[in-house]
Scaffold this motif. Structure first.
Motif, PDB file in Angstrom:
ATOM      1  N   HIS A  76      38.449  51.340  41.715  1.00 35.51           N
ATOM      2  CA  HIS A  76      37.183  50.624  41.905  1.00 35.51           C
ATOM      3  C   HIS A  76      37.376  49.167  41.508  1.00 35.51           C
ATOM      4  O   HIS A  76      37.721  48.877  40.364  1.00 35.51           O
ATOM      5  CB  HIS A  76      36.085  51.271  41.041  1.00 35.51           C
ATOM      6  CG  HIS A  76      34.754  50.598  41.123  1.00 35.51           C
ATOM      7  ND1 HIS A  76      34.006  50.566  42.276  1.00 35.51           N
ATOM      8  CD2 HIS A  76      34.045  49.920  40.185  1.00 35.51           C
ATOM      9  CE1 HIS A  76      32.882  49.915  42.045  1.00 35.51           C
ATOM     10  NE2 HIS A  76      32.883  49.502  40.791  1.00 35.51           N
ATOM     11  N   GLU A  77      37.218  48.283  42.475  1.00 36.76           N
ATOM     12  CA  GLU A  77      37.387  46.846  42.246  1.00 36.76           C
ATOM     13  C   GLU A  77      38.747  46.534  41.622  1.00 36.76           C
ATOM     14  O   GLU A  77      38.872  45.742  40.685  1.00 36.76           O
ATOM     15  CB  GLU A  77      36.242  46.301  41.375  1.00 36.76           C
ATOM     16  CG  GLU A  77      34.869  46.458  42.034  1.00 36.76           C
ATOM     17  CD  GLU A  77      33.734  45.940  41.178  1.00 36.76           C
ATOM     18  OE1 GLU A  77      33.965  45.708  39.969  1.00 36.76           O
ATOM     19  OE2 GLU A  77      32.626  45.749  41.715  1.00 36.76           O
TER      20      GLU A  77
ATOM     21  N   LYS B 259      40.683  48.401  39.835  1.00 31.75           N
ATOM     22  CA  LYS B 259      40.961  49.046  38.555  1.00 31.75           C
ATOM     23  C   LYS B 259      40.973  50.566  38.718  1.00 31.75           C
ATOM     24  O   LYS B 259      40.117  51.134  39.402  1.00 31.75           O
ATOM     25  CB  LYS B 259      39.893  48.653  37.537  1.00 31.75           C
ATOM     26  CG  LYS B 259      40.049  49.307  36.179  1.00 31.75           C
ATOM     27  CD  LYS B 259      38.913  48.901  35.252  1.00 31.75           C
ATOM     28  CE  LYS B 259      38.993  49.603  33.913  1.00 31.75           C
ATOM     29  NZ  LYS B 259      37.846  49.263  33.033  1.00 31.75           N
TER      30      LYS B 259
END
Length: 222
Positions: free
Chosen positions: A52-53, A55
């Protein structure tokens, strides 16, 4: 959120994943960094991360045994609350397993998982992540349909030091809802799954031999 497979120890996402594992699990449950090289390159071991993003916020490792027509969930880690990571990993893993079984001309029969018993592992903090709390995890797995095999379960330490690890149950998710399992299947699965570890405790060997002497083993509620 992306579902990305890791097949190389040099993948920068693996470093994030390994750090997450070390944060969550006790030392004896985590292979050292360098020993991951061969498992990641093994086509039968499927390691995925939820990204997510940029990471790594979750990860899962699992296997499909075509001859047994069952899967094994090695672990699932939910690294942050409020992102729907658990549902995402479950959905994507199930799609992948269904594809593997279909490619073999089969429909998946069920899935094993080692499940912490919170009444024996209640002091383990799982890195302070409430999403990994053993009470929460066990209740979620129960709702999903997992049951526990009726035996006093131990497994060999992943440190390969011959120690017996307790505080867990061996669970099984029967897709047909049945309440018994072929004991020979369970024993054969355990022997293959832990074949990589040369040093196994005598308690583990006795447990497997006990399964081999039975026809069926009951599946009990979690």
């Amino acid at each position: 959120m992306e579902y990305i497979r890791i097949t190389n120890i040099e993948d920068p996402l693996f470093s994030q994943m390994h750090q997450l594992m070390q944060r969550v699990f006790p030392r004896e449950e985590v292979l050292t960094f360098e020993l991951w090289k061969e498992p990641l390159e093994d086509p039968g071991i499927r390691v995925f991360v939820a990204v997510h993003e940029g990471k790594v916020v979750g990860t899962t490792e699992y296997r499909y045994y075509e001859d047994f027509n069952v899967a094994m969930t090695d672990f699932t880690i939910i690294g942050e609350p409020g992102l729907g990571i658990g549902a995402f990993l479950w959905r994507e893993r199930q799609r992948d397993l269904d594809r593997l079984a279909a490619a073999a001309g089969k429909k998946l029969d069920g899935m094993f998982a080692e499940i912490y018993d919170p009444y024996r592992a209640e002091e383990h903090a799982f890195g302070g992540l409430m999403t990994m709390n053993p009470y929460v995890r066990r209740e979620v797995l129960s709702h999903m349909g997992y049951k526990r095999l009726d035996l006093s379960y131990v497994h060999p330490s992943w440190q390969n030091d011959g120690e017996a690890v307790e505080e867990l149950d061996l669970g099984f998710l029967p897709y047909d809802g049945r309440d018994t399992l072929d004991a020979a299947l369970a024993a054969a699965f355990l022997r293959r799954y832990y074949a990589v570890l040369a040093n196994k405790p005598s308690a583990w060997e006795a447990m497997v031999q006990s399964l081999e002497s039975r026809e069926t083993v009951a599946l009990l509620p979690l």
